[in-house]
Scaffold this motif. Structure first.
Motif, PDB file in Angstrom:
ATOM      1  N   LEU A  73       0.835  -1.198   0.000  1.00 29.83           N
ATOM      2  CA  LEU A  73       0.000   0.000   0.000  1.00 29.83           C
ATOM      3  C   LEU A  73       0.870   1.249   0.000  1.00 29.83           C
ATOM      4  CD1 LEU A  73      -2.640  -1.063   2.688  1.00 29.83           C
ATOM      5  CD2 LEU A  73      -3.043  -0.791   0.229  1.00 29.83           C
ATOM      6  N   GLY A  74       0.400   2.276  -0.677  1.00 34.46           N
ATOM      7  CA  GLY A  74       1.095   3.562  -0.665  1.00 34.46           C
ATOM      8  C   GLY A  74       0.749   4.345   0.597  1.00 34.46           C
ATOM      9  N   THR A  75       1.406   5.479   0.769  1.00 31.06           N
ATOM     10  CA  THR A  75       1.114   6.354   1.910  1.00 31.06           C
ATOM     11  C   THR A  75      -0.289   6.934   1.736  1.00 31.06           C
ATOM     12  OG1 THR A  75       3.433   6.938   2.007  1.00 31.06           O
ATOM     13  CG2 THR A  75       1.902   8.381   3.183  1.00 31.06           C
ATOM     14  N   LYS A  76      -1.071   6.908   2.822  1.00 36.03           N
ATOM     15  CA  LYS A  76      -2.460   7.359   2.685  1.00 36.03           C
ATOM     16  C   LYS A  76      -2.662   8.757   3.253  1.00 36.03           C
ATOM     17  CE  LYS A  76      -4.141   5.681   7.096  1.00 36.03           C
ATOM     18  NZ  LYS A  76      -5.274   5.657   7.941  1.00 36.03           N
ATOM     19  N   VAL A  77      -3.679   9.403   2.736  1.00 35.69           N
ATOM     20  CA  VAL A  77      -4.191  10.589   3.415  1.00 35.69           C
ATOM     21  C   VAL A  77      -5.612  10.263   3.847  1.00 35.69           C
ATOM     22  CG1 VAL A  77      -2.827  12.207   2.052  1.00 35.69           C
ATOM     23  CG2 VAL A  77      -5.162  11.678   1.367  1.00 35.69           C
ATOM     24  N   GLU A  78      -6.046  10.945   4.887  1.00 30.60           N
ATOM     25  CA  GLU A  78      -7.405  10.711   5.372  1.00 30.60           C
ATOM     26  C   GLU A  78      -8.187  12.004   5.225  1.00 30.60           C
ATOM     27  OE1 GLU A  78      -7.530   9.161   9.325  1.00 30.60           O
ATOM     28  OE2 GLU A  78      -9.719   9.101   9.365  1.00 30.60           O
ATOM     29  N   VAL A  79      -9.269  11.965   4.440  1.00 33.04           N
ATOM     30  CA  VAL A  79     -10.124  13.145   4.293  1.00 33.04           C
ATOM     31  C   VAL A  79     -11.283  12.980   5.267  1.00 33.04           C
ATOM     32  CG1 VAL A  79     -11.328  14.679   2.715  1.00 33.04           C
ATOM     33  CG2 VAL A  79      -9.502  13.203   1.850  1.00 33.04           C
ATOM     34  N   LYS A  80     -11.384  13.915   6.207  1.00 29.94           N
ATOM     35  CA  LYS A  80     -12.296  13.767   7.346  1.00 29.94           C
ATOM     36  C   LYS A  80     -13.693  14.309   7.069  1.00 29.94           C
ATOM     37  CE  LYS A  80     -10.077  12.309  11.112  1.00 29.94           C
ATOM     38  NZ  LYS A  80     -10.550  11.085  11.750  1.00 29.94           N
ATOM     39  N   ASN A  81     -14.673  13.702   7.719  1.00 27.02           N
ATOM     40  CA  ASN A  81     -16.005  14.301   7.865  1.00 27.02           C
ATOM     41  C   ASN A  81     -16.719  14.692   6.587  1.00 27.02           C
ATOM     42  OD1 ASN A  81     -16.943  14.252  10.466  1.00 27.02           O
ATOM     43  ND2 ASN A  81     -15.354  15.731  11.080  1.00 27.02           N
ATOM     44  N   LEU A  82     -16.791  13.760   5.655  1.00 33.13           N
ATOM     45  CA  LEU A  82     -17.513  14.022   4.413  1.00 33.13           C
ATOM     46  C   LEU A  82     -18.998  13.779   4.684  1.00 33.13           C
ATOM     47  CD1 LEU A  82     -14.866  12.204   2.295  1.00 33.13           C
ATOM     48  CD2 LEU A  82     -15.401  14.652   2.159  1.00 33.13           C
ATOM     49  N   ASN A  83     -19.818  14.761   4.326  1.00 34.16           N
ATOM     50  CA  ASN A  83     -21.213  14.668   4.764  1.00 34.16           C
ATOM     51  C   ASN A  83     -22.226  14.558   3.627  1.00 34.16           C
ATOM     52  OD1 ASN A  83     -21.009  17.146   3.743  1.00 34.16           O
ATOM     53  ND2 ASN A  83     -21.708  18.254   5.546  1.00 34.16           N
ATOM     54  N   SER A  84     -21.751  14.128   2.450  1.00 30.24           N
ATOM     55  CA  SER A  84     -22.708  13.736   1.411  1.00 30.24           C
ATOM     56  C   SER A  84     -22.000  12.749   0.503  1.00 30.24           C
ATOM     57  CB  SER A  84     -23.193  14.945   0.608  1.00 30.24           C
ATOM     58  OG  SER A  84     -22.203  15.334  -0.320  1.00 30.24           O
ATOM     59  N   ILE A  85     -22.790  11.942  -0.188  1.00 28.18           N
ATOM     60  CA  ILE A  85     -22.171  10.932  -1.050  1.00 28.18           C
ATOM     61  C   ILE A  85     -21.438  11.621  -2.199  1.00 28.18           C
ATOM     62  CG2 ILE A  85     -22.629   8.941  -2.536  1.00 28.18           C
ATOM     63  CD1 ILE A  85     -24.715   8.041  -0.673  1.00 28.18           C
ATOM     64  N   ARG A  86     -22.012  12.721  -2.662  1.00 28.25           N
ATOM     65  CA  ARG A  86     -21.354  13.492  -3.717  1.00 28.25           C
ATOM     66  C   ARG A  86     -19.979  13.980  -3.248  1.00 28.25           C
ATOM     67  NH1 ARG A  86     -20.043  18.501  -4.496  1.00 28.25           N
ATOM     68  NH2 ARG A  86     -19.802  19.234  -6.632  1.00 28.25           N
ATOM     69  N   ASN A  87     -19.925  14.522  -2.031  1.00 30.13           N
ATOM     70  CA  ASN A  87     -18.651  15.033  -1.528  1.00 30.13           C
ATOM     71  C   ASN A  87     -17.622  13.917  -1.341  1.00 30.13           C
ATOM     72  OD1 ASN A  87     -19.866  17.475  -1.559  1.00 30.13           O
ATOM     73  ND2 ASN A  87     -19.885  17.792   0.667  1.00 30.13           N
ATOM     74  N   ILE A  88     -18.081  12.747  -0.948  1.00 30.45           N
ATOM     75  CA  ILE A  88     -17.163  11.612  -0.811  1.00 30.45           C
ATOM     76  C   ILE A  88     -16.507  11.340  -2.162  1.00 30.45           C
ATOM     77  CG2 ILE A  88     -17.028   9.119  -0.385  1.00 30.45           C
ATOM     78  CD1 ILE A  88     -19.415   9.513   1.585  1.00 30.45           C
ATOM     79  N   LYS A  89     -17.338  11.317  -3.194  1.00 25.79           N
ATOM     80  CA  LYS A  89     -16.825  11.016  -4.536  1.00 25.79           C
ATOM     81  C   LYS A  89     -15.875  12.120  -5.009  1.00 25.79           C
ATOM     82  CE  LYS A  89     -18.565   9.484  -9.022  1.00 25.79           C
ATOM     83  NZ  LYS A  89     -18.812  10.591  -9.948  1.00 25.79           N
ATOM     84  N   LYS A  90     -16.306  13.362  -4.825  1.00 29.61           N
ATOM     85  CA  LYS A  90     -15.484  14.499  -5.278  1.00 29.61           C
ATOM     86  C   LYS A  90     -14.142  14.539  -4.537  1.00 29.61           C
ATOM     87  CE  LYS A  90     -18.085  16.345  -8.361  1.00 29.61           C
ATOM     88  NZ  LYS A  90     -17.646  16.312  -9.757  1.00 29.61           N
ATOM     89  N   ALA A  91     -14.181  14.321  -3.233  1.00 33.15           N
ATOM     90  CA  ALA A  91     -12.956  14.382  -2.435  1.00 33.15           C
ATOM     91  C   ALA A  91     -11.980  13.302  -2.903  1.00 33.15           C
ATOM     92  CB  ALA A  91     -13.282  14.205  -0.955  1.00 33.15           C
ATOM     93  N   ILE A  92     -12.496  12.104  -3.143  1.00 31.86           N
ATOM     94  CA  ILE A  92     -11.615  11.007  -3.566  1.00 31.86           C
ATOM     95  C   ILE A  92     -11.045  11.290  -4.956  1.00 31.86           C
ATOM     96  CG2 ILE A  92     -11.542   8.554  -4.143  1.00 31.86           C
ATOM     97  CD1 ILE A  92     -13.640   8.116  -1.917  1.00 31.86           C
ATOM     98  N   GLU A  93     -11.898  11.755  -5.853  1.00 34.62           N
ATOM     99  CA  GLU A  93     -11.416  12.082  -7.203  1.00 34.62           C
ATOM    100  C   GLU A  93     -10.298  13.114  -7.128  1.00 34.62           C
ATOM    101  OE1 GLU A  93     -15.020  13.329  -9.095  1.00 34.62           O
ATOM    102  OE2 GLU A  93     -15.494  11.301  -9.833  1.00 34.62           O
TER     103      GLU A  93
END
Ligand code: ADP
Ligand code: MG
Length: 479
Positions: A210-230
């Motif tokens: 596995l590569g080094t990870k970042v953690e994006v905290k507190n995503l509060n909509s499914i759209r935002n989860i997708k956008k943040a990951i992209e």
């Protein structure tokens, strides 16, 4: 830019607030939207000398989710104190589970353009929520609302087993559906009942480490989860292509421009000084108790989708649509107690009923239509007494309002299909007279035109002409 050289790896931590009436360790209400700091007993506030007591309902709900996800249920459990300072954490520690999550392993089925597969879970554990810091009421100060503090949560943690933003989207959609199905969480992301942290890394394709990870905290909509990951995947690929190292970071999502920004670099693993909470005794789950909960589970969507295809002959698409939320499924199950036209009932629910609900902004629960009446309307169409589109557009709205027998409504509205040839003949004659050119073409052999004549008769009869009888009549007259 999803570069062909790289593969993304994602692990999600979803926090779901359990729909219990009271908090995890005291009787304070969990109701959303109350005046700030009104659901805050001394236990919630962590005053010295107060004693927490575990809410059994929360344990039951966590077990339900675990069973629905095929997890192994931990028999011997304890709660631990996770010590850290945060303004909205009044006790100075969060009560969580540490070495013994109540549910271990497990899997959740997702469906993407590539097909269906299971996402592996690491665990589901119970913990309490923190309060809320509010930064946008007072320009000079941060306000604290502790109503939420102590609300029970389950945290559903996947293995690093998701490989695109699209998969993450599907996974969270499934989780939301499942918690609602089980009635253990309202799944309302706007109110924060379901929140997600996304862990993202990239690696060269073919690489197994596995590569080094970042953690994006507190995503509060499914759209935002997708956008943040992209955004993260793109950002990381750019960094690596520029020859830079990925820093292990905690990041936050900016919904104004769909980007993420660093909130802290992780220097070393946090030391939370976990220890078993001395005020909460270990609790042991007996087999009989777990079996009792298992028996109380509703049939799960996966099993129902299967049954609807194999036993009722529905398409995979229709079956999945019917099982998209439990209220639709429940209504479907009620209707088919009155008719065995499984396919037609599905068509009605996914067609006219859905349109009606949309038009009046109603939910299935808000639709006041006894299932036997809808079954009767469907049978009326099947018997040929009224045609489908009249039933859907004219009779259905009256049926919902009056609850009269569908046949009686059809009679009152004079919407019964006319099958009597004497009555039909007038319309048939008119249709033929109106289209002499087409009649000539038909007589020369263009038999496909029969549909055009039938359509014309239907139009003239305002939909009431029985197409079967009309076709026969036309064929005779055009010989
Ligand atoms: P932490 O201790 O930082 O919270 P965990 O090992 O408990 O990390 O994992 C938290 C989440 O991050 C899990 O969902 C896990 O699958 C995911 N995860 C861990 N390492 C990676 C990685 N390198 N890339 C993507 N996700 C990861
Ligand atoms: Mg984490």
């Amino acid at each position: 830019m999803m570069n062909n050289k790289y593969e993304a790896v994602i692990g999600l931590e979803v926090h779901a607030q359990l729909a219990t009436n009271s908090k995890l360790f005291c009787g304070d209400s969990t109701l959303f939207g109350a005046a700030p700091n009104t659901h805050v007993s001394p236990i919630t506030l962590g005053h010295p000398g107060t004693l927490p007591m575990t809410n059994k309902k929360a344990i039951e709900y966590a077990i339900k989710m675990g069973l629905a996800c095929n997890c192994e249920i931990e028999r011997t459990n304890y709660f631990a104190r996770k010590n850290y300072f945060y303004p909205d954490l009044p006790k100075g520690y969060q009560i969580s589970q540490h070495t013994t999550p109540i549910c271990k392993g497990g899997k959740v089925k997702i469906k993407t353009a590539q097909g269906e597969r299971y996402v592996q879970l690491n665990r589901i554990h119970l913990e309490e929520d923190a309060g809320k810091s509010i930064h946008d009421i007072d320009p000079a100060n941060t306000c604290i609302d502790l109503n939420r503090a102590g609300t029970p949560l389950i945290e559903i943690v996947t293995e690093p087993d998701l490989f695109s933003a699209e998969e993450a989207w599907q996974y969270v959609t499934e989780i939301r559906k499942l918690v609602r199905w089980l009635n253990i969480c309202d799944g309302n992301m706007e109110e924060g009942s379901l929140r997600c942290d996304a862990n993202v890394s990239i690696r060269l394709k073919g690489e197994t480490k596995l590569g080094t990870k970042v953690e994006v905290k507190n995503l509060n909509s499914i759209r935002n989860i997708k956008k943040a990951i992209e955004y993260e995947i793109d950002r990381m690929i750019n960094e690596v292509e520029l020859g830079n190292l990925i820093k292990q970071q905690t990041r936050s999502f900016d919904a104004n421009n769909d980007t993420t920004f660093s909130i802290r670099d992780k220097e070393e693993a946090n030391d939370y000084r976990y220890f078993p909470d001395p005020d909460l005794p270990e609790f042991v789950l007996e087999d009989a108790y777990i079996q009792h909960i298992e028996k109380s589970l509703p049939p799960l969507p996966e099993a129902l989708i299967n049954k609807y295809q194999t036993v009722f002959g529905l398409s995979n698409y229709d079956a999945a649509q019917l099982c998209d939320d439990k209220s639709t499924t429940d209504y479907y199950e009620l209707i088919i107690q009155h008719t065995q036209s499984y396919k037609n009932v599905a068509n009605w629910l996914l067609g006219p009923i859905r349109q009606y609900l949309n038009e009046y902004s109603l939910s299935i629960e808000g639709l006041n239509l006894p299932p036997q009446l809808l079954a009767a309307l469907i049978q009326l169409v099947e018997s040929g007494k009224v045609n489908f589109s009249i039933a859907a557009t004219r009779i259905l709205p009256v049926l919902v309002k009056t609850h009269e027998a569908p046949l009686a409504i059809a009679e009152q509205l004079q919407m019964l299909q006319v099958s009597d040839s004497n009555e039909l003949e007038i319309w048939v004659e008119e249709a033929i007279a109106a289209m002499p050119d087409k009649v000539a073409e038909y007589k020369k052999g263009k038999k496909g035109l029969i549909g055009l004549f039938v359509g014309e008769v239907k139009k003239r009869s305002k939909g009431k002409a029985d197409p079967k009888v009309v076709t026969q009549l036309l064929e005779e007259k055009l010989k």
